[in-house]
Design a protein around this motif. Sequence first.
Motif, mmCIF file in Angstrom:
data_model
loop_
_atom_site.group_PDB
_atom_site.id
_atom_site.type_symbol
_atom_site.label_atom_id
_atom_site.label_comp_id
_atom_site.label_asym_id
_atom_site.label_seq_id
_atom_site.Cartn_x
_atom_site.Cartn_y
_atom_site.Cartn_z
ATOM 1 N N GLU A 63 -9.330 -9.361 -2.863
ATOM 2 C CA GLU A 63 -9.999 -9.029 -2.453
ATOM 3 C C GLU A 63 -10.463 -7.649 -2.105
ATOM 4 N N MET A 64 -9.803 -6.699 -1.449
ATOM 5 C CA MET A 64 -9.936 -5.759 -1.083
ATOM 6 C C MET A 64 -9.519 -4.500 -2.406
ATOM 7 N N GLU A 122 -5.379 -11.365 0.648
ATOM 8 C CA GLU A 122 -6.541 -10.008 1.268
ATOM 9 C C GLU A 122 -6.190 -8.930 -0.008
ATOM 10 N N MET A 123 -5.317 -9.074 0.205
ATOM 11 C CA MET A 123 -5.357 -7.495 -1.058
ATOM 12 C C MET A 123 -6.740 -8.404 -2.145
ATOM 13 N N ILE A 153 -6.684 4.221 -0.233
ATOM 14 C CA ILE A 153 -5.600 3.829 0.466
ATOM 15 C C ILE A 153 -4.923 4.826 0.513
ATOM 16 N N ASP A 202 -6.924 6.297 3.836
ATOM 17 C CA ASP A 202 -6.694 4.681 5.371
ATOM 18 C C ASP A 202 -5.093 4.931 6.173
ATOM 19 N N LYS A 246 0.828 -1.327 -0.301
ATOM 20 C CA LYS A 246 -0.052 0.143 -0.200
ATOM 21 C C LYS A 246 0.889 1.277 0.202
#
Length: 119
Positions: free
Chosen positions: A60-61, A57-58, A84, A87, A20
Amino acid sequence: MKFTVNDREPVYIQIIRNIKQKIVTGEIQKGERLPSRREMAVTINVNPNTVQKAYKEMEEMGIINTIKNNQSTITDDDNLIKQIRDDLINEATEIFLEQMKAINVPMEEVKEIISKKYV
């Protein structure tokens, strides 16, 4: 893509955060291919299953896209990249402010510290 892992938090979370950060700083460009899961595991010296968990996971994001068994690429969604960045800023700010509050630093002093240190 190299970085050092620490023992304070799960490695897959560190992988996600590192990617990120590289996206929002432009070190990794939109649409750029990431190393394969095995290559990444060898580079940072972790178990391939850990990298697989981070990549999943990335995906899914929406941060990365993987088509079939091809390498994964970074999203080209500007709105998601902005989110991102926001966040990461919010997370860093929360941590900083919690630490300042824990030692009773007044807001005016926090502002002063930031204006002196942020160059």
